[in-house]
Design a protein around this motif. Structure first.
Motif, PDB file in Angstrom:
ATOM      1  N   UNK A  96     -24.647  19.204  -1.105  1.00  0.00           N
ATOM      2  CA  UNK A  96     -26.085  19.969  -1.318  1.00  0.00           C
ATOM      3  C   UNK A  96     -27.026  19.635  -0.388  1.00  0.00           C
ATOM      4  N   UNK A  97     -26.902  18.490   0.522  1.00  0.00           N
ATOM      5  CA  UNK A  97     -27.769  18.152   1.693  1.00  0.00           C
ATOM      6  C   UNK A  97     -27.981  19.336   2.604  1.00  0.00           C
ATOM      7  N   UNK A  98     -29.211  19.964   2.612  1.00  0.00           N
ATOM      8  CA  UNK A  98     -29.338  20.803   3.881  1.00  0.00           C
ATOM      9  C   UNK A  98     -29.202  20.283   5.248  1.00  0.00           C
ATOM     10  N   UNK A  99     -28.299  21.356   5.984  1.00  0.00           N
ATOM     11  CA  UNK A  99     -28.286  21.194   7.099  1.00  0.00           C
ATOM     12  C   UNK A  99     -27.460  19.964   7.611  1.00  0.00           C
ATOM     13  N   UNK A 100     -26.576  19.314   6.639  1.00  0.00           N
ATOM     14  CA  UNK A 100     -25.765  18.163   6.875  1.00  0.00           C
ATOM     15  C   UNK A 100     -24.372  18.823   7.061  1.00  0.00           C
ATOM     16  N   UNK A 101     -23.798  18.014   8.451  1.00  0.00           N
ATOM     17  CA  UNK A 101     -22.219  18.500   8.667  1.00  0.00           C
ATOM     18  C   UNK A 101     -21.726  17.274   8.006  1.00  0.00           C
ATOM     19  N   UNK A 102     -20.770  17.555   6.859  1.00  0.00           N
ATOM     20  CA  UNK A 102     -20.029  16.714   6.060  1.00  0.00           C
ATOM     21  C   UNK A 102     -18.663  16.872   5.847  1.00  0.00           C
ATOM     22  N   UNK A 103     -17.895  15.906   5.718  1.00  0.00           N
ATOM     23  CA  UNK A 103     -16.538  15.852   5.243  1.00  0.00           C
ATOM     24  C   UNK A 103     -16.522  14.865   4.110  1.00  0.00           C
ATOM     25  N   UNK A 104     -15.601  15.056   3.040  1.00  0.00           N
ATOM     26  CA  UNK A 104     -15.324  14.226   1.872  1.00  0.00           C
ATOM     27  C   UNK A 104     -13.913  13.668   2.092  1.00  0.00           C
ATOM     28  N   UNK A 105     -13.562  12.476   1.835  1.00  0.00           N
ATOM     29  CA  UNK A 105     -12.220  12.147   2.021  1.00  0.00           C
ATOM     30  C   UNK A 105     -12.123  11.083   0.864  1.00  0.00           C
ATOM     31  N   UNK A 106     -11.182  11.901  -0.134  1.00  0.00           N
ATOM     32  CA  UNK A 106     -10.887  11.367  -1.611  1.00  0.00           C
ATOM     33  C   UNK A 106      -9.657  10.650  -1.280  1.00  0.00           C
ATOM     34  N   UNK A 107      -9.517   9.433  -2.037  1.00  0.00           N
ATOM     35  CA  UNK A 107      -8.210   8.709  -1.850  1.00  0.00           C
ATOM     36  C   UNK A 107      -7.823   8.332  -3.295  1.00  0.00           C
ATOM     37  N   UNK A 108      -6.767   7.486  -3.524  1.00  0.00           N
ATOM     38  CA  UNK A 108      -6.166   7.072  -4.437  1.00  0.00           C
ATOM     39  C   UNK A 108      -5.593   5.599  -4.273  1.00  0.00           C
ATOM     40  N   UNK A 109      -5.917   4.735  -5.169  1.00  0.00           N
ATOM     41  CA  UNK A 109      -5.294   3.324  -5.330  1.00  0.00           C
ATOM     42  C   UNK A 109      -4.933   2.614  -3.816  1.00  0.00           C
ATOM     43  N   UNK A 110      -5.898   2.334  -3.217  1.00  0.00           N
ATOM     44  CA  UNK A 110      -5.916   1.685  -1.813  1.00  0.00           C
ATOM     45  C   UNK A 110      -5.094   0.295  -1.900  1.00  0.00           C
ATOM     46  N   UNK A 111      -4.181  -0.058  -1.319  1.00  0.00           N
ATOM     47  CA  UNK A 111      -3.918  -1.408  -1.019  1.00  0.00           C
ATOM     48  C   UNK A 111      -3.748  -1.819   0.215  1.00  0.00           C
ATOM     49  N   UNK A 112      -3.804  -3.288   0.601  1.00  0.00           N
ATOM     50  CA  UNK A 112      -3.800  -3.665   1.831  1.00  0.00           C
ATOM     51  C   UNK A 112      -4.270  -5.044   1.904  1.00  0.00           C
ATOM     52  N   UNK A 113      -4.219  -5.634   2.964  1.00  0.00           N
ATOM     53  CA  UNK A 113      -4.705  -7.379   3.049  1.00  0.00           C
ATOM     54  C   UNK A 113      -6.055  -7.282   3.687  1.00  0.00           C
ATOM     55  N   UNK A 114      -6.876  -8.135   3.286  1.00  0.00           N
ATOM     56  CA  UNK A 114      -8.278  -8.204   3.555  1.00  0.00           C
ATOM     57  C   UNK A 114      -8.036  -9.377   4.422  1.00  0.00           C
ATOM     58  N   UNK A 115      -9.135  -9.537   5.624  1.00  0.00           N
ATOM     59  CA  UNK A 115      -9.414 -10.820   6.269  1.00  0.00           C
ATOM     60  C   UNK A 115     -10.681 -11.539   5.636  1.00  0.00           C
ATOM     61  N   UNK A 116     -10.424 -12.728   5.222  1.00  0.00           N
ATOM     62  CA  UNK A 116     -11.474 -13.555   4.905  1.00  0.00           C
ATOM     63  C   UNK A 116     -11.645 -13.555   3.400  1.00  0.00           C
ATOM     64  N   UNK A 117     -10.673 -13.131   2.708  1.00  0.00           N
ATOM     65  CA  UNK A 117     -10.538 -13.337   1.101  1.00  0.00           C
ATOM     66  C   UNK A 117     -10.876 -11.898   0.690  1.00  0.00           C
ATOM     67  N   UNK A 118     -10.858 -11.803  -0.542  1.00  0.00           N
ATOM     68  CA  UNK A 118     -11.338 -10.590  -1.312  1.00  0.00           C
ATOM     69  C   UNK A 118     -10.334 -10.310  -2.439  1.00  0.00           C
ATOM     70  N   UNK A 119     -10.177  -9.183  -3.078  1.00  0.00           N
ATOM     71  CA  UNK A 119      -9.558  -8.633  -4.088  1.00  0.00           C
ATOM     72  C   UNK A 119      -8.050  -8.731  -3.766  1.00  0.00           C
ATOM     73  N   UNK A 120      -6.918  -8.967  -4.436  1.00  0.00           N
ATOM     74  CA  UNK A 120      -5.834  -8.977  -4.311  1.00  0.00           C
ATOM     75  C   UNK A 120      -5.286  -7.414  -4.533  1.00  0.00           C
TER      76      UNK A 120
END
Length: 300
Positions: free
Chosen positions: A152-176
């Motif tokens: 709804x933001x006037x004049x904005x060029x936008x894309x929405x990227x929806x995703x599901x259950x992302x998994x991967x390794x994080x540098x410097x700790x973080x969630x498993x």
């Protein structure tokens, strides 16, 4: 092109930094709240501290940096935490997006906004981009409100990227994540309870980063579903992890979601249809077993 990234310390943010640094045509500005967790890995990375919930700071940083594209990955994503701290969730997931979207529109910056399968009620999956949202948690409601704000933001060029259950390794700790949690538990000989009545299309963080880069590269507009292809239950995912690492799958106990008491409701069946992203962007995610293999290389 110049890309400004929010949430560069998070899982997706880190994968985007690694990927975008390799693109010769990209000048990258990484931003996050607090200090740069990637400073030891990439000493030459341009990093600017940014609290996206501070309107004045958002405007000041974006005006100073003048990016052509902004990829917004910063968010409060712990579903139960959002249920228990609803005001904080709304500030981080909705108010911040209002500031970013408004400023991007004013400065002519293309915005890629990250969203989630949790905007759906989980009664029917896998889902295409035109499925009707109906969130059942405060997290889902906040992410849907943010999507609507972007649109709804006037004049904005936008894309929405929806995703599901992302998994991967994080540098410097973080969630498993489900892969490392299952692997490490089974290595210790621990019996674990894994849900078999929820369905998702798990998404490797590297694949999601690539999808976001493809959106920015094409200056694509509209909604895109970016996830893995395979519709799996967490129990099926755990079985694949056990098989890959040759661990004892009899330690996996199949349970239903009602076994766990959690503050926030989870949609039982989501997962995405990704044909639009494949067709328009050339998005090609890895299989779940290929994702497991990559995590195996990244973590001993």
């Amino acid at each position: 092109m110049k890309i400004l990234l929010t949430g560069s310390n998070g899982l997706l943010g880190q994968k985007l930094v690694a990927l975008l640094r390799q693109q010769p045509e990209v000048a990258l500005v990484a931003t996050a709240r607090g200090t740069n967790r990637l400073a030891d890995l990439y000493p030459d990375l341009r990093f600017v501290p940014l609290d996206v919930t501070d309107a004045a700071q958002v405007r000041q940083v974006l005006a100073a940096e003048q990016p052509t594209h902004l990829i917004h990955t910063a968010a409060m994503t712990q579903v139960d935490e959002c249920e228990l701290n609803q005001a904080a969730c709304w500030t981080q997931n909705v108010t911040a997006v209002e500031y970013l979207a408004g400023t991007c529109a004013d400065l002519g910056i293309h915005l890629t906004h990250l969203s989630t399968d949790f905007i759906f009620n989980g009664q029917a999956g896998p889902l295409a981009e035109d499925a009707v949202p109906d969130p059942i948690s405060h997290y889902g409601a906040s992410k849907l409100a943010a999507e609507r704000l972007v649109q709804a933001t006037p004049g904005l060029r936008w894309a929405i990227a929806r995703t599901v259950l992302v998994y991967g390794t994080v540098h410097g700790g973080g969630r498993s994540n489900i892969v490392l949690w299952v692997r490490d538990s089974l290595r210790k000989g621990q019996q674990i309870k894994v849900v078999s009545d929820q369905w998702r299309t798990p998404t490797l963080a590297e694949d999601l980063a690539l999808g976001c880069w493809l959106i920015a590269q094409h200056s694509a507009q509209g909604i895109y579903h970016l996830s893995g292809r395979e519709l799996l239950t967490p129990y099926q995912m755990a079985q694949q992890v056990a098989a890959f690492f040759e661990l004892d799958a009899t330690l996996l106990e199949q349970v239903d979601a009602s076994t766990f008491t959690q503050p926030a409701k989870r949609p039982p069946r989501t997962g995405f249809l990704i044909e639009k992203a494949q067709r328009e962007l050339g998005y090609q995610p890895r299989s779940f077993v290929e994702g497991i293999a990559l995590l195996a290389q990244q973590s001993s």
